[in-house]
Design a protein around this motif. Structure first.
Motif, short mmCIF file in Angstrom:
data_model
loop_
_atom_site.label_atom_id
_atom_site.label_comp_id
_atom_site.label_asym_id
_atom_site.label_seq_id
_atom_site.Cartn_x
_atom_site.Cartn_y
_atom_site.Cartn_z
N LEU A 47 0.63 -1.16 0.00
CA LEU A 47 -0.03 -0.17 0.24
C LEU A 47 0.85 1.36 0.24
O LEU A 47 0.25 2.23 -0.36
N ILE A 48 1.96 1.16 0.72
CA ILE A 48 2.82 2.31 0.86
C ILE A 48 4.35 2.10 0.31
O ILE A 48 4.87 1.02 0.49
N GLU A 49 4.77 3.05 -0.37
CA GLU A 49 6.15 3.00 -0.91
C GLU A 49 7.06 3.37 0.49
O GLU A 49 6.85 4.22 1.03
N ARG A 50 8.15 2.56 0.60
CA ARG A 50 9.05 3.04 1.66
C ARG A 50 10.61 3.07 1.02
O ARG A 50 11.11 2.23 0.57
N SER A 51 11.11 4.10 1.49
CA SER A 51 12.48 4.41 1.07
C SER A 51 13.22 5.17 1.86
O SER A 51 12.64 5.99 2.96
N PRO A 52 14.57 4.67 2.13
CA PRO A 52 15.26 5.26 3.31
C PRO A 52 15.49 6.61 3.11
O PRO A 52 15.59 7.22 2.12
N GLY A 53 15.11 7.70 4.35
CA GLY A 53 15.28 8.99 4.39
C GLY A 53 14.02 9.68 3.62
O GLY A 53 14.03 10.97 3.53
N GLN A 54 13.08 9.08 3.30
CA GLN A 54 11.88 9.59 2.95
C GLN A 54 10.92 10.29 3.86
O GLN A 54 10.61 9.73 4.83
N LYS A 55 10.81 11.60 3.51
CA LYS A 55 9.97 12.20 4.46
C LYS A 55 8.35 12.01 3.97
O LYS A 55 7.91 12.53 2.76
N GLY A 56 7.48 11.84 4.85
CA GLY A 56 6.21 11.86 4.54
C GLY A 56 5.97 10.30 3.88
O GLY A 56 6.92 9.50 3.68
N ILE A 57 4.80 10.05 3.45
CA ILE A 57 4.28 8.72 3.03
C ILE A 57 3.96 8.77 1.31
O ILE A 57 3.52 9.94 1.06
N LEU A 58 4.24 7.78 0.72
CA LEU A 58 3.98 7.61 -0.72
C LEU A 58 2.85 6.50 -1.04
O LEU A 58 3.53 5.54 -1.06
N LEU A 59 1.94 6.79 -1.33
CA LEU A 59 0.81 5.54 -1.61
C LEU A 59 1.14 4.84 -3.04
O LEU A 59 1.73 5.42 -4.16
N THR A 60 1.10 3.56 -3.20
CA THR A 60 1.39 2.85 -4.32
C THR A 60 0.26 3.08 -5.20
O THR A 60 -0.94 3.65 -4.70
N GLN A 61 0.17 2.53 -6.38
CA GLN A 61 -1.39 2.75 -7.00
C GLN A 61 -2.33 1.76 -6.42
O GLN A 61 -3.35 2.38 -6.44
N LYS A 62 -2.04 0.71 -5.68
CA LYS A 62 -2.99 -0.09 -4.93
C LYS A 62 -3.19 0.55 -3.85
O LYS A 62 -4.54 0.50 -3.38
N GLY A 63 -2.39 1.35 -3.11
CA GLY A 63 -2.64 2.05 -2.04
C GLY A 63 -3.67 3.10 -2.42
O GLY A 63 -4.56 3.33 -1.57
N GLU A 64 -3.46 3.77 -3.47
CA GLU A 64 -4.65 4.80 -3.77
C GLU A 64 -5.90 4.22 -4.22
O GLU A 64 -7.24 4.74 -3.87
N GLU A 65 -6.04 3.16 -4.83
CA GLU A 65 -7.06 2.56 -5.14
C GLU A 65 -7.83 2.00 -4.02
O GLU A 65 -9.21 1.87 -3.82
N PHE A 66 -7.07 1.42 -2.89
CA PHE A 66 -7.78 0.87 -1.64
C PHE A 66 -8.24 1.77 -0.87
O PHE A 66 -9.19 1.58 -0.06
N VAL A 67 -8.36 3.30 -0.97
CA VAL A 67 -8.57 4.38 -0.18
C VAL A 67 -10.06 4.39 -0.25
O VAL A 67 -10.97 4.36 0.86
N GLU A 68 -10.64 4.16 -1.37
CA GLU A 68 -12.26 4.13 -1.77
C GLU A 68 -13.05 3.02 -1.09
O GLU A 68 -14.01 2.90 -0.33
N PHE A 69 -12.04 1.94 -1.31
CA PHE A 69 -12.62 0.63 -0.70
C PHE A 69 -12.81 0.67 0.95
O PHE A 69 -13.59 0.26 1.42
N ALA A 70 -11.76 1.20 1.40
CA ALA A 70 -11.53 1.38 2.85
C ALA A 70 -12.84 2.43 3.56
O ALA A 70 -13.48 2.20 4.51
N LYS A 71 -13.16 3.39 2.65
CA LYS A 71 -14.02 4.22 3.00
C LYS A 71 -15.52 3.54 2.98
O LYS A 71 -16.47 3.70 4.02
N ARG A 72 -15.75 2.78 1.79
CA ARG A 72 -16.95 2.27 1.70
C ARG A 72 -17.20 1.14 3.03
O ARG A 72 -18.38 0.96 3.42
N HIS A 73 -15.94 0.49 3.10
CA HIS A 73 -16.12 -0.79 4.36
C HIS A 73 -16.48 0.08 5.76
O HIS A 73 -17.31 -0.55 6.40
N GLN A 74 -15.94 1.01 5.84
CA GLN A 74 -16.06 1.79 7.19
C GLN A 74 -17.75 2.25 7.26
O GLN A 74 -18.33 2.00 8.32
#
Length: 295
Positions: A47-74
């Motif tokens: 869901l999230i890209e992890r890189s050394p020294g990276q500030k903040g988080i960066l969603l993967t394509q799957k991570g972005e797609e899952f946001v809507e599913f998570a909201k619907r599930h809630q």
């Protein structure tokens, strides 16, 4: 998949930070990380890209797609809890262009006052609204134009005449004006649909560039302070400005009216079908009371 994990994920998406998520939820950062890892394992996706020294988080394509599913599930879990308590609140998702949202804002007040109903209202351009309906991200669309879609039905609700609007102090347009005397170089242009575009091309020089092309009416009072500038809009938008310096002029030949459409799926979710029907009926009843429109 429990709500606690989904809430953590949506918080991460909102804050773009594991640290801020931990602070917001009053848990440790390691707990946030563990919940994220648990969710990724359960879904078997990153869901999230992890890189050394990276500030903040960066969603993967799957991570972005899952946001809507998570909201619907809630939201579904919330509805189930309401149902189990015998306290059911219907949820209806509506997407509208902003000019029509402003015009019928009294409708939502009346509708929400009639019973247990929760509305999620979003403002978008027409093409995005149709896409949301096709992807079942919204239940109803309200737009001034339509594009063909096999999945979406467009129901005309009302229509409004269009007028020329200008500033009394810096322009001198008469109360009745011949469209062929208008210069596009002075126009703040709005696209009111296929029929309007065709009329516009026939009446004014299509090779001349307008002063501005926009879909944002909030700018108009300021832009119309430019000498000789004008725009063509419905009377309802003009009235919203409450600006005595602005005036309406009738145009000949008269432009095609702006039409308000209610968009809905031809095959809606069975549990939403009755709710959509009721919304459509209530909306039609409301617009019968509006001035400056015809049905």
């Amino acid at each position: 998949m429990n709500d606690e994990v989904l809430e953590t994920y949506l918080n991460i998406v909102k804050t773009h930070s594991l640290t801020k998520t931990a602070e917001n939820m009053f848990i440790s950062q390691s707990a946030v990380s563990n919940r994220l890892i648990s969710l990724e394992k359960e879904l078997n996706v990153k869901l999230i890209e992890r890189s050394p020294g990276q500030k903040g988080i960066l969603l993967t394509q799957k991570g972005e797609e899952f946001v809507e599913f998570a909201k619907r599930h809630q939201e579904l879990n919330r509805q189930i809890q309401d149902w189990s308590r015998g306290d059911v609140t219907e949820v209806l998702r509506v997407a509208s262009v902003i000019s029509l949202t402003d015009y019928v804002k009294g409708f939502y007040r009346e509708l929400l006052g009639k019973g247990k109903l929760s509305i999620t209202l979003a403002t978008h351009w027409t093409d995005r609204i149709i896409s949301m309906l096709e992807n079942r991200e919204t239940d109803i669309g309200i737009t001034p134009r339509v594009f063909y879609s096999k999945a979406v039905e467009a129901v005309p609700i009302f229509q409004e005449s269009l007028y020329l609007v200008s500033s009394r102090s810096v322009s001198s347009y008469p109360d009745f004006i011949d469209a062929k005397t208008l210069k596009r170089a002075h126009e703040i242009y709005f696209d009111w649909g296929t029929n309007f575009v065709e009329w516009h091309e026939n009446q004014m020089n299509p090779l001349e560039l307008p002063l501005m092309v926009t879909d944002t009416t909030e700018l108009l009072p300021e832009l119309l302070r430019i000498p000789d500038s004008f725009c063509i809009i419905p009377a309802c938008i003009f009235k919203n400005f409450h600006d005595p310096d602005l005036k309406l002029s009738r145009i000949t030949p008269e432009p095609p009216p702006r039409i308000c459409y209610l968009l809905k799926l031809k095959e809606p979710h069975s549990q939403k079908q009755e709710l959509v029907r009721q919304f459509e009926q209530e909306f039609k009843e409301y617009v019968r009371k509006l001035e400056d429109v015809s049905l």
